[in-house]
Write a protein that holds these residues in place. Sequence first.
Motif, PDB file in Angstrom:
ATOM      1  N   UNK A 163      14.806  67.496 -19.519  1.00  0.00           N
ATOM      2  CA  UNK A 163      16.214  67.648 -19.148  1.00  0.00           C
ATOM      3  C   UNK A 163      16.939  66.305 -19.313  1.00  0.00           C
ATOM      4  N   UNK A 164      16.290  65.217 -18.900  1.00  0.00           N
ATOM      5  CA  UNK A 164      16.906  63.892 -19.057  1.00  0.00           C
ATOM      6  C   UNK A 164      17.144  63.578 -20.530  1.00  0.00           C
ATOM      7  N   UNK A 165      16.190  63.916 -21.382  1.00  0.00           N
ATOM      8  CA  UNK A 165      16.348  63.682 -22.817  1.00  0.00           C
ATOM      9  C   UNK A 165      17.542  64.469 -23.353  1.00  0.00           C
ATOM     10  N   UNK A 166      17.653  65.710 -22.932  1.00  0.00           N
ATOM     11  CA  UNK A 166      18.776  66.544 -23.371  1.00  0.00           C
ATOM     12  C   UNK A 166      20.103  65.946 -22.908  1.00  0.00           C
ATOM     13  N   UNK A 167      20.157  65.499 -21.669  1.00  0.00           N
ATOM     14  CA  UNK A 167      21.400  64.918 -21.142  1.00  0.00           C
ATOM     15  C   UNK A 167      21.769  63.621 -21.861  1.00  0.00           C
ATOM     16  N   UNK A 168      20.772  62.803 -22.171  1.00  0.00           N
ATOM     17  CA  UNK A 168      21.045  61.578 -22.931  1.00  0.00           C
ATOM     18  C   UNK A 168      21.538  61.941 -24.326  1.00  0.00           C
ATOM     19  N   UNK A 169      20.957  62.981 -24.922  1.00  0.00           N
ATOM     20  CA  UNK A 169      21.421  63.447 -26.225  1.00  0.00           C
ATOM     21  C   UNK A 169      22.867  63.906 -26.183  1.00  0.00           C
TER      22      UNK A 169
END
Length: 126
Positions: free
Chosen positions: A15-21
């Motif tokens: 989820x963090x990776x998606x939000x950073x993306x």
Amino acid sequence: MDLVLVFAGGGAGAVARHLVGLAGKTIGLGVGATTLAINLAGSFLIGLVFSFFGRNLISPAARLLLMTGFLGGFTTFSTYTLDIVSSLRTGRIGAALLVAAIANLGGFLCAAAGILAGERIGFGGI
């Protein structure tokens, strides 16, 4: 319990990776720049958590949650870089350089082969 920690951390990392993306898109970064930022941040964070664990500042359960789970879900690149640094620090310079060379060149070649295979099957391309 270990699997629950890895599962929870992995989900949070993804989820963090998606939000950073999404944040990268919002501020106008390209995909490559966003991925680079994620990989560099993950590499820094895994080194930081690893040093805490080495000094017994975090428990084995926290290590599973943070390193294997969260950072594994955020970026596997962080684990790759930690493996290289660990090999260098223990004097296995040749092994570290060999893994780095094979992973980078091999990753490029495998991605290209996957794209070509997908095009041949009819999935399109870049």
